[in-house]
Design a protein around this motif. Structure first.
Motif, PDB file in Angstrom:
ATOM      1  N   ALA A  97       0.826  -1.210   0.000  1.00  0.00           N
ATOM      2  CA  ALA A  97       0.000   0.000   0.000  1.00  0.00           C
ATOM      3  C   ALA A  97       0.860   1.258   0.000  1.00  0.00           C
ATOM      4  O   ALA A  97       0.604   2.207  -0.761  1.00  0.00           O
ATOM      5  CB  ALA A  97      -0.933  -0.003   1.207  1.00  0.00           C
ATOM      6  N   LEU A  98       1.897   1.287   0.824  1.00  0.00           N
ATOM      7  CA  LEU A  98       2.753   2.468   0.923  1.00  0.00           C
ATOM      8  C   LEU A  98       3.550   2.671  -0.358  1.00  0.00           C
ATOM      9  O   LEU A  98       3.752   3.809  -0.804  1.00  0.00           O
ATOM     10  CB  LEU A  98       3.703   2.316   2.120  1.00  0.00           C
ATOM     11  N   THR A  99       3.984   1.586  -0.977  1.00  0.00           N
ATOM     12  CA  THR A  99       4.703   1.678  -2.247  1.00  0.00           C
ATOM     13  C   THR A  99       3.801   2.231  -3.344  1.00  0.00           C
ATOM     14  O   THR A  99       4.203   3.109  -4.119  1.00  0.00           O
ATOM     15  CB  THR A  99       5.250   0.300  -2.661  1.00  0.00           C
ATOM     16  N   LEU A 100       2.579   1.713  -3.427  1.00  0.00           N
ATOM     17  CA  LEU A 100       1.637   2.198  -4.434  1.00  0.00           C
ATOM     18  C   LEU A 100       1.289   3.670  -4.209  1.00  0.00           C
ATOM     19  O   LEU A 100       1.108   4.429  -5.157  1.00  0.00           O
ATOM     20  CB  LEU A 100       0.355   1.357  -4.412  1.00  0.00           C
ATOM     21  N   ARG A 101       1.211   4.079  -2.945  1.00  0.00           N
ATOM     22  CA  ARG A 101       0.829   5.461  -2.619  1.00  0.00           C
ATOM     23  C   ARG A 101       1.939   6.442  -2.948  1.00  0.00           C
ATOM     24  O   ARG A 101       1.713   7.466  -3.586  1.00  0.00           O
ATOM     25  CB  ARG A 101       0.498   5.561  -1.123  1.00  0.00           C
ATOM     26  N   THR A 102       3.166   6.145  -2.523  1.00  0.00           N
ATOM     27  CA  THR A 102       4.247   7.120  -2.647  1.00  0.00           C
ATOM     28  C   THR A 102       4.939   7.066  -4.006  1.00  0.00           C
ATOM     29  O   THR A 102       5.206   8.100  -4.611  1.00  0.00           O
ATOM     30  CB  THR A 102       5.289   6.903  -1.542  1.00  0.00           C
ATOM     31  N   LEU A 103       5.232   5.862  -4.485  1.00  0.00           N
ATOM     32  CA  LEU A 103       5.976   5.741  -5.742  1.00  0.00           C
ATOM     33  C   LEU A 103       5.067   5.576  -6.946  1.00  0.00           C
ATOM     34  O   LEU A 103       5.399   6.031  -8.040  1.00  0.00           O
ATOM     35  CB  LEU A 103       6.938   4.562  -5.656  1.00  0.00           C
ATOM     36  N   GLY A 104       3.927   4.923  -6.749  1.00  0.00           N
ATOM     37  CA  GLY A 104       2.994   4.741  -7.861  1.00  0.00           C
ATOM     38  C   GLY A 104       2.006   5.873  -8.016  1.00  0.00           C
ATOM     39  O   GLY A 104       1.405   6.031  -9.074  1.00  0.00           O
ATOM     40  N   ILE A 111      -6.092   2.256  -4.027  1.00  0.00           N
ATOM     41  CA  ILE A 111      -5.406   1.192  -3.291  1.00  0.00           C
ATOM     42  C   ILE A 111      -6.416   0.335  -2.536  1.00  0.00           C
ATOM     43  O   ILE A 111      -6.298  -0.893  -2.475  1.00  0.00           O
ATOM     44  CB  ILE A 111      -4.366   1.784  -2.326  1.00  0.00           C
ATOM     45  N   ALA A 112      -7.433   0.975  -1.957  1.00  0.00           N
ATOM     46  CA  ALA A 112      -8.483   0.232  -1.253  1.00  0.00           C
ATOM     47  C   ALA A 112      -9.173  -0.744  -2.200  1.00  0.00           C
ATOM     48  O   ALA A 112      -9.496  -1.881  -1.823  1.00  0.00           O
ATOM     49  CB  ALA A 112      -9.497   1.203  -0.654  1.00  0.00           C
ATOM     50  N   ARG A 113      -9.379  -0.322  -3.445  1.00  0.00           N
ATOM     51  CA  ARG A 113     -10.028  -1.181  -4.426  1.00  0.00           C
ATOM     52  C   ARG A 113      -9.172  -2.415  -4.733  1.00  0.00           C
ATOM     53  O   ARG A 113      -9.689  -3.504  -4.959  1.00  0.00           O
ATOM     54  CB  ARG A 113     -10.304  -0.392  -5.706  1.00  0.00           C
ATOM     55  N   VAL A 114      -7.853  -2.237  -4.734  1.00  0.00           N
ATOM     56  CA  VAL A 114      -6.942  -3.354  -4.983  1.00  0.00           C
ATOM     57  C   VAL A 114      -7.138  -4.448  -3.935  1.00  0.00           C
ATOM     58  O   VAL A 114      -7.185  -5.636  -4.244  1.00  0.00           O
ATOM     59  CB  VAL A 114      -5.474  -2.872  -4.966  1.00  0.00           C
ATOM     60  N   PHE A 115      -7.270  -4.029  -2.676  1.00  0.00           N
ATOM     61  CA  PHE A 115      -7.365  -4.978  -1.575  1.00  0.00           C
ATOM     62  C   PHE A 115      -8.813  -5.288  -1.178  1.00  0.00           C
ATOM     63  O   PHE A 115      -9.047  -6.002  -0.194  1.00  0.00           O
ATOM     64  CB  PHE A 115      -6.625  -4.434  -0.353  1.00  0.00           C
ATOM     65  N   LEU A 116      -9.772  -4.749  -1.927  1.00  0.00           N
ATOM     66  CA  LEU A 116     -11.189  -4.933  -1.621  1.00  0.00           C
ATOM     67  C   LEU A 116     -11.510  -4.431  -0.210  1.00  0.00           C
ATOM     68  O   LEU A 116     -12.327  -5.018   0.514  1.00  0.00           O
ATOM     69  CB  LEU A 116     -11.597  -6.404  -1.770  1.00  0.00           C
ATOM     70  N   ASP A 117     -10.856  -3.344   0.184  1.00  0.00           N
ATOM     71  CA  ASP A 117     -11.078  -2.716   1.490  1.00  0.00           C
ATOM     72  C   ASP A 117     -11.912  -1.454   1.315  1.00  0.00           C
ATOM     73  O   ASP A 117     -12.012  -0.895   0.208  1.00  0.00           O
ATOM     74  CB  ASP A 117      -9.745  -2.319   2.141  1.00  0.00           C
ATOM     75  N   ARG A 118     -12.470  -0.975   2.424  1.00  0.00           N
ATOM     76  CA  ARG A 118     -13.102   0.337   2.398  1.00  0.00           C
ATOM     77  C   ARG A 118     -12.018   1.409   2.372  1.00  0.00           C
ATOM     78  O   ARG A 118     -10.918   1.217   2.895  1.00  0.00           O
ATOM     79  CB  ARG A 118     -13.992   0.522   3.624  1.00  0.00           C
ATOM     80  N   GLU A 119     -12.346   2.557   1.774  1.00  0.00           N
ATOM     81  CA  GLU A 119     -11.358   3.631   1.666  1.00  0.00           C
ATOM     82  C   GLU A 119     -10.884   4.087   3.047  1.00  0.00           C
ATOM     83  O   GLU A 119      -9.695   4.340   3.262  1.00  0.00           O
ATOM     84  CB  GLU A 119     -11.948   4.811   0.893  1.00  0.00           C
ATOM     85  N   THR A 120     -11.821   4.172   4.008  1.00  0.00           N
ATOM     86  CA  THR A 120     -11.435   4.609   5.356  1.00  0.00           C
ATOM     87  C   THR A 120     -10.481   3.606   6.007  1.00  0.00           C
ATOM     88  O   THR A 120      -9.523   3.992   6.685  1.00  0.00           O
ATOM     89  CB  THR A 120     -12.673   4.786   6.248  1.00  0.00           C
ATOM     90  N   THR A 121     -10.725   2.318   5.772  1.00  0.00           N
ATOM     91  CA  THR A 121      -9.863   1.281   6.337  1.00  0.00           C
ATOM     92  C   THR A 121      -8.457   1.377   5.760  1.00  0.00           C
ATOM     93  O   THR A 121      -7.465   1.280   6.486  1.00  0.00           O
ATOM     94  CB  THR A 121     -10.446  -0.114   6.059  1.00  0.00           C
ATOM     95  N   MET A 122      -8.377   1.572   4.448  1.00  0.00           N
ATOM     96  CA  MET A 122      -7.064   1.688   3.821  1.00  0.00           C
ATOM     97  C   MET A 122      -6.369   2.974   4.245  1.00  0.00           C
ATOM     98  O   MET A 122      -5.146   2.994   4.449  1.00  0.00           O
ATOM     99  CB  MET A 122      -7.206   1.642   2.288  1.00  0.00           C
ATOM    100  N   GLY A 123      -7.146   4.045   4.405  1.00  0.00           N
ATOM    101  CA  GLY A 123      -6.563   5.292   4.881  1.00  0.00           C
ATOM    102  C   GLY A 123      -5.921   5.117   6.252  1.00  0.00           C
ATOM    103  O   GLY A 123      -4.826   5.633   6.520  1.00  0.00           O
ATOM    104  N   GLN A 124      -6.587   4.371   7.115  1.00  0.00           N
ATOM    105  CA  GLN A 124      -6.055   4.104   8.457  1.00  0.00           C
ATOM    106  C   GLN A 124      -4.799   3.250   8.383  1.00  0.00           C
ATOM    107  O   GLN A 124      -3.837   3.468   9.121  1.00  0.00           O
ATOM    108  CB  GLN A 124      -7.128   3.424   9.314  1.00  0.00           C
TER     109      GLN A 124
END
Length: 410
Positions: free
Chosen positions: A132-139, A146-159
Motif C-alpha cells: 500500500a505504501l509503495t503504491l501510494r508514494t511511488l505509484g 489502493i483500497a479497491r486493490v485490496f477490496l477494502d473500504r477507503e477509510t480502512t485503507m486510509g487508516q
C-alpha cells in the motif's frame, strides 16, 4: 473559453503528467529532508494546488520540478511553525529555513527514490502495508484506488496507510539504501512487493481501475535504472515483461481465461516478448543465479519454440526449490513433471501437498487437470468444484466451470 480558464486546464494537464512521472522522485527528496511521510505528501499537494494559479498567471517556470520542491519546502516550514511543538523542532526548522534560502531556481534534482523504495518495503512493516505504501508514494495511486486493490473500504485503507507512516517514524526506520550485508534480503522484500503488485493486476480485468501490472512494470524499470546490472532485478523485470507481453491473449471474447498452452501466440506483443527474453539472457550471463532469474527462465521456456521444453522447465524448478523450498514451487514442479511424462509420480507428489495447500485455489485446479489426464473423472470433478469455490476472479471462475462441464460429460 476565457484565457485564464484555458491556462488553468493546460496547467492541470501538465501537473497530472508531473504527478504520474515525478511524484515519487519529488516525494523521496521531501521525505528525506522532512523525515515525515504525511507532511511530505501534504506540502507537495499544497504546492501543486498553488501551481495551478501561479503557472496559469505567469507561465511555466524553467524547472517545474524545482519550483514544486521549493514551494513545498516553504510550506513545510510554515506548517512546522504553526505546530505546538515548533519550539522543540527549532534546530530542524532552522536547518530547513537555511536550505530554503539557499535553493536555486533550477537546481540539479537528485533521484532518491531507491531510498524510498527500501523504506516502504522495510521488514518492520507487514506485507500489505508495504504494498500500500509503495503504491501510494511511488505509484501515485489514491487511497481509494489502493483500497479497491485490496477490496477494502477507503477509510480502512486510509487508516492502514496512516499507521504505516507513523510506524516508519516511531520505529526509527532508516531512510537509506541498505548496506552490502543487508542488500540480498532487503532486495528480495522489494522485488516481492513489486511482483505481488504485478500478479494482482495481472489477475484483474480491464475495468478494475488503475493498471497495476503497468504500475509494477514502472516500479521494476525504476529499480533497474537506479540499480543497474543487478541480475535479480533484471530477472524480475524479465519475468514481468514476458508475462505482460501475453496479456492480449489471456481472455477470450466472453472474458473467460485462456490457458497458456491454448493462447493465440499471434496476439502476444512481439517487441515486449523479445525484450523480456533478452533480459533473461543478460541476467543469467552475470553468473549470480537467483529465484527471479529462474522464474524468468521458466517463463521463457514456455514462449520459445512451438511447445514448451518441459524437461528444461523441470530442471529449472529443481534449481528454484534450492532457493524457495515451498509447497507452491513443489506443486508447479509436479505439473512440469506430469508434462514431461511422469503423470503418476506427479499425482503422488500433489497428493502429499494437500494439507499445506488446501485453501490454495491453483492447487485444486492443477490437481483436477492431473486427474483428467489419468482418466479419474469423479476425482477431477471434485477437485474442480473445490477450485471454483475458492476462486475470486470471474475470468478464472468461468474457465474452471467450462473445464468442469467438459469433465462431467465423461
Amino acid at each position: 473559453m476565457t484565457a485564464p480558464a484555458s491556462n488553468a486546464i493546460a496547467v492541470t494537464k501538465i501537473l497530472g503528467k508531473l504527478a504520474r512521472e515525478e511524484q515519487g522522485r519529488l516525494l523521496s527528496i521531501l521525505i528525506g529532508k522532512l523525515r515525515d511521510f504525511q507532511l511530505a505528501e501534504d506540502v507537495l499537494q499544497d504546492a501543486m494546488v498553488s501551481a495551478v494559479s501561479h503557472w496559469g498567471r505567469n507561465g511555466l517556470p524553467a524547472s517545474p520540478q524545482a519550483w514544486l520542491l521549493q514551494v513545498a519546502h516553504r510550506k513545510a516550514i510554515d506548517r512546522i511553525r504553526r505546530t505546538k511543538t515548533a519550539e522543540l523542532a527549532g534546530a530542524d526548522l532552522a536547518l530547513l529555513m537555511e536550505e530554503a534560502s539557499g535553493q536555486d531556481d533550477n537546481p540539479d534534482i537528485p533521484d532518491e527514490r531507491l531510498r524510498l523504495v527500501f523504506t516502504c518495503c522495510h521488514p518492520a512493516l507487514e506485507r500489505k502495508s508495504q504494498v500500500a505504501l509503495t503504491l501510494r508514494t511511488l505509484g501515485g495511486l489514491t487511497t481509494e484506488e489502493i483500497a479497491r486493490v485490496f477490496l477494502d473500504r477507503e477509510t480502512t485503507m486510509g487508516q492502514r496507510l496512516s499507521r504505516a507512516k507513523t510506524k516508519v517514524a516511531a520505529a526509527g526506520i532508516p531512510y537509506e539504501v541498505p548496506g552490502p550485508e543487508q542488500w540480498p534480503a532487503r532486495l528480495d522484500a522489494v522485488l516481492g512487493v513489486v511482483y505481488l503488485i504485478f500478479t494482482t493486476g495481472h489477475a484483474g480485468t480491464a475495468d478494475d481501475g488503475r493498471d497495476l501490472a503497468q504500475e509494477a512494470l514502472f516500479l521494476c524499470r525504476l529499480l533497474n535504472n537506479l540499480r543497474p546490472d543487478d541480475p535479480e532485478i533484471e530477472g524480475c523485470l524479465a519475468l514481468l515483461t514476458i508475462n505482460h507481453a501475453r496479456r492480449a491473449a489471456r481472455l477470450d471474447d466472453a472474458g473467460v481465461r485462456i490457458a497458456l498452452l491454448d493462447q493465440d501466440r499471434a496476439l502476444w506483443e512481439a517487441s515486449e516478448l523479445k525484450e523480456g527474453l533478452a533480459l533473461v539472457e543478460v541476467a543469467l550471463s552475470r553468473g549470480r543465479l537467483g529465484p527471479y532469474q529462474i522464474k524468468a527462465a521458466i517463463a521463457a521456456c514456455h514462449c520459445e519454440g512451438d511447445t514448451p521444453d518441459w524437461s528444461q522447465i523441470l530442471l529449472l524448478y529443481d534449481e528454484l526449490l534450492a532457493f524457495e523450498p515451498t509447497d507452491v514451487v513443489r506443486l508447479n514442479r509436479a505439473v512440469a513433471l506430469a508434462e514431461a511424462g511422469g503423470l503418476e509420480a506427479a499425482i503422488g507428489i500433489v497428493d502429499g501437498l494437500e494439507a499445506g495447500l488446501s485453501d490454495y485455489q491453483p492447487f485444486h485446479a492443477a490437481r483436477a487437470e492431473l486427474f483428467v489426464r489419468a482418466g479419474r473423472w469423479q476425482q477431477a470433478c471434485m477437485a474442480y468444484e473445490k477450485a471454483i469455490a475458492l476462486v475470486a476472479n470471474e475470468a478464472d471462475k468461468l474457465f474452471l466451470k467450462r473445464r468442469l462441464a467438459r469433465v462431467a460429460g465423461n
